[in-house]
Design a protein around this motif. Structure first.
Motif, PDB file in Angstrom:
ATOM      1  N   PHE A  79      50.145  40.680  49.752  1.00 23.51           N
ATOM      2  CA  PHE A  79      49.996  39.616  48.660  1.00 23.51           C
ATOM      3  C   PHE A  79      48.541  39.388  48.390  1.00 23.51           C
ATOM      4  CE2 PHE A  79      53.633  38.404  51.314  1.00 23.51           C
ATOM      5  CZ  PHE A  79      54.554  38.817  50.550  1.00 23.51           C
ATOM      6  N   LEU A  80      47.419  39.685  48.999  1.00 18.58           N
ATOM      7  CA  LEU A  80      46.041  39.273  48.833  1.00 18.58           C
ATOM      8  C   LEU A  80      45.545  40.325  47.786  1.00 18.58           C
ATOM      9  CD1 LEU A  80      44.330  38.578  52.157  1.00 18.58           C
ATOM     10  CD2 LEU A  80      44.725  36.764  50.303  1.00 18.58           C
ATOM     11  N   PRO A  81      45.827  41.531  47.708  1.00 17.51           N
ATOM     12  CA  PRO A  81      45.574  42.434  46.578  1.00 17.51           C
ATOM     13  C   PRO A  81      46.359  41.860  45.225  1.00 17.51           C
ATOM     14  CG  PRO A  81      46.569  43.800  48.172  1.00 17.51           C
ATOM     15  CD  PRO A  81      46.497  42.249  48.712  1.00 17.51           C
ATOM     16  N   LEU A  82      46.912  41.165  45.303  1.00 12.37           N
ATOM     17  CA  LEU A  82      47.597  40.479  43.782  1.00 12.37           C
ATOM     18  C   LEU A  82      46.475  39.432  43.441  1.00 12.37           C
ATOM     19  CD1 LEU A  82      51.345  40.663  44.620  1.00 12.37           C
ATOM     20  CD2 LEU A  82      50.031  42.194  43.491  1.00 12.37           C
ATOM     21  N   VAL A  83      46.014  38.848  44.234  1.00  7.38           N
ATOM     22  CA  VAL A  83      45.146  37.692  44.054  1.00  7.38           C
ATOM     23  C   VAL A  83      43.627  37.895  43.894  1.00  7.38           C
ATOM     24  CG1 VAL A  83      44.805  35.086  44.667  1.00  7.38           C
ATOM     25  CG2 VAL A  83      47.108  36.244  45.268  1.00  7.38           C
ATOM     26  N   THR A  84      42.856  38.403  45.060  1.00  4.85           N
ATOM     27  CA  THR A  84      41.636  38.503  45.036  1.00  4.85           C
ATOM     28  C   THR A  84      40.996  39.224  43.961  1.00  4.85           C
ATOM     29  OG1 THR A  84      41.873  40.511  46.486  1.00  4.85           O
ATOM     30  CG2 THR A  84      41.485  38.404  47.731  1.00  4.85           C
ATOM     31  N   PRO A  85      41.496  40.279  43.201  1.00  6.60           N
ATOM     32  CA  PRO A  85      40.887  40.749  42.072  1.00  6.60           C
ATOM     33  C   PRO A  85      40.961  39.793  40.860  1.00  6.60           C
ATOM     34  CG  PRO A  85      42.633  42.243  42.790  1.00  6.60           C
ATOM     35  CD  PRO A  85      43.123  40.962  43.573  1.00  6.60           C
ATOM     36  N   LEU A  86      41.469  38.776  41.023  1.00  2.00           N
ATOM     37  CA  LEU A  86      41.446  37.775  39.621  1.00  2.00           C
ATOM     38  C   LEU A  86      40.053  36.931  39.828  1.00  2.00           C
ATOM     39  CD1 LEU A  86      44.938  36.111  40.050  1.00  2.00           C
ATOM     40  CD2 LEU A  86      44.397  38.027  38.611  1.00  2.00           C
ATOM     41  N   PHE A  87      39.470  36.828  40.742  1.00  2.00           N
ATOM     42  CA  PHE A  87      38.156  36.201  40.995  1.00  2.00           C
ATOM     43  C   PHE A  87      36.906  37.068  40.731  1.00  2.00           C
ATOM     44  CE2 PHE A  87      41.375  34.227  43.539  1.00  2.00           C
ATOM     45  CZ  PHE A  87      41.303  32.837  43.007  1.00  2.00           C
ATOM     46  N   GLY A  88      37.226  38.557  40.301  1.00  2.00           N
ATOM     47  CA  GLY A  88      36.102  39.320  40.346  1.00  2.00           C
ATOM     48  C   GLY A  88      35.060  39.452  41.135  1.00  2.00           C
ATOM     49  N   GLY A  89      35.278  39.112  42.315  1.00  2.00           N
ATOM     50  CA  GLY A  89      34.155  39.559  43.434  1.00  2.00           C
ATOM     51  C   GLY A  89      34.889  40.245  44.623  1.00  2.00           C
ATOM     52  N   LYS A  90      34.730  39.774  45.844  1.00  2.00           N
ATOM     53  CA  LYS A  90      35.185  40.627  46.812  1.00  2.00           C
ATOM     54  C   LYS A  90      36.827  40.795  46.847  1.00  2.00           C
ATOM     55  CE  LYS A  90      31.299  38.676  49.681  1.00  2.00           C
ATOM     56  NZ  LYS A  90      30.979  37.812  50.692  1.00  2.00           N
ATOM     57  N   LYS A  91      37.223  41.609  47.312  1.00  2.00           N
ATOM     58  CA  LYS A  91      38.702  41.801  47.225  1.00  2.00           C
ATOM     59  C   LYS A  91      39.485  42.435  48.195  1.00  2.00           C
ATOM     60  CE  LYS A  91      38.506  45.699  43.967  1.00  2.00           C
ATOM     61  NZ  LYS A  91      39.128  46.196  42.664  1.00  2.00           N
ATOM     62  N   THR A  92      40.536  42.661  48.431  1.00  2.00           N
ATOM     63  CA  THR A  92      41.455  43.493  49.393  1.00  2.00           C
ATOM     64  C   THR A  92      42.215  44.452  48.304  1.00  2.00           C
ATOM     65  OG1 THR A  92      42.699  43.545  51.274  1.00  2.00           O
ATOM     66  CG2 THR A  92      43.081  41.788  49.752  1.00  2.00           C
ATOM     67  N   ILE A  93      42.530  45.718  49.152  1.00  2.00           N
ATOM     68  CA  ILE A  93      43.395  46.685  48.275  1.00  2.00           C
ATOM     69  C   ILE A  93      44.252  46.994  49.551  1.00  2.00           C
ATOM     70  CG2 ILE A  93      43.652  49.018  47.502  1.00  2.00           C
ATOM     71  CD1 ILE A  93      41.024  48.504  46.308  1.00  2.00           C
ATOM     72  N   PHE A  94      45.720  47.157  49.108  1.00  2.00           N
ATOM     73  CA  PHE A  94      46.507  47.919  50.164  1.00  2.00           C
ATOM     74  C   PHE A  94      46.852  49.208  49.885  1.00  2.00           C
ATOM     75  CE2 PHE A  94      50.821  48.620  52.229  1.00  2.00           C
ATOM     76  CZ  PHE A  94      50.592  47.946  53.206  1.00  2.00           C
ATOM     77  N   PRO A  95      46.388  50.170  51.000  1.00  2.00           N
ATOM     78  CA  PRO A  95      46.365  51.626  50.693  1.00  2.00           C
ATOM     79  C   PRO A  95      47.902  52.049  50.709  1.00  2.00           C
ATOM     80  CG  PRO A  95      45.684  51.236  53.064  1.00  2.00           C
ATOM     81  CD  PRO A  95      46.102  49.724  52.330  1.00  2.00           C
TER      82      PRO A  95
END
Length: 319
Positions: A248-264
């Protein structure tokens, strides 16, 4: 033929039994398996954990009874339409969707994840080269790695971690890896530029900032690693995380334009095996082997891998 079979879910339910040799289809090759492995994927399939795996492997009981994902062996029969392989070819491959590698014989389509073995690899080495490297490569191909990239690999001695370090060095990254103090020299030999011994210090409090944190054992989290990520840093984990947060975090963290997570999400294994073969032949990659078991010792092999104590990979020799 002999094969490792599970008719019910649970690590205690694996057993070696006689079963029928697979029937060859026109587009398949029949392989006499010389070596296979037991890895984290196999343990997850056997235990059916996390539960959603049952939607792929069978809701109440396994759809496919024979276990195993990696293999190396010899082509002993070819289907009528096969053109890429011939009798006697030494081959290695990955069968993570259909399994069936922990057996004396197996079939696989010629256009599956299959290639002739690297000339400088043994059956044991070839058999355990693919899974960890493939998942590690899927960390790497989700981001842009270059000579200016600083990457922390959490779990440098695991099957994925030990492979990921070597792949990152192929792409000229600066690599810091975590491990127990007793394995520090091994991790350095794989190419790590620096080692953090997690039994001596907390890597999440490191003074250095990283472009990427690759959690190859899934034992940390984006929130714990935020402090060591650069302003645009990326955290990637091999596991779903607490409450499946890594989905779920890969859907949210990119919205803030900073640090993020990706699911591989793993893709492209057919193409990857050719790339891996070239790396092995150039001596830029070599799988780390912890222990070897025979097929008759399969229950002990699963117990050891499930303990989380293995360093690199566990080989199953088919004799």
């Amino acid at each position: 033929m002999k094969a490792a079979i599970h008719e019910e879910y649970g690590l205690a339910n694996v057993k070696v039994e006689d079963t029928e040799k697979p029937v060859l289809k026109d587009n398949e090759v029949l392989i006499k398996v010389h070596a296979t492995s037991v890895n984290r994927t196999d343990c997850a399939v056997l235990a059916a954990k996390p539960f959603f795996m049952r939607f792929m492997t069978g809701l109440l009981k396994p759809k496919v009874s024979i276990l195993g994902t990696e293999f190396a062996g010899e082509v002993v029969e070819i289907g009528k339409s096969v053109t890429k392989f011939k009798l006697g070819d030494k081959v290695f491959g990955f069968n993570d969707l259909n399994f069936t590698t922990q057996a004396e014989f197996m079939t696989i389509a010629e256009d599956g994840v299959l290639d002739t073995m690297p000339k400088n690899a043994s059956f044991d080495e070839a058999a355990v080269s693919i899974e960890g490297a493939f998942y590690g490569y899927n960390f790497i191909n989700k981001v842009k790695i270059g000579s200016d990239s600083k990457v922390l690999v959490n779990g440098g001695t695991g099957g994925i971690g030990s492979a990921t370090i070597q792949l990152l060095k192929h792409f000229d990254a600066y690599v810091v890896a975590t491990c127990k103090e007793e394995h520090a020299e091994l991790v350095k030999s794989l190419g790590a530029d620096r080692v953090i011994c997690y039994d001596l210090e907390d890597f999440t409090k490191d003074n250095q900032k990283y472009d990427f944190v690759f959690d190859t054992v899934g034992k940390s989290s984006f929130f714990k690693c935020r402090g060591i990520l650069k302003s645009k840093g990326v955290y990637i984990s091999s596991e779903l995380g607490y409450l499946s947060q890594n989905i779920f975090l890969p859907l949210v963290t990119p919205l803030f334009g900073g640090k993020k997570t990706i699911f591989p999400i793993p893709v492209g294994c057919r193409k990857f095996i050719h790339f891996l073969k070239e790396l092995i032949e150039k001596e830029e990659f070599k799988a780390v082997i912890d222990r070897k078991y025979t097929l008759s010792e399969i229950k002990e092999a699963y117990a050891f891998v499930d303990s989380g104590q293995k360093v690199g990979n566990v080989v199953i020799t088919i004799v």
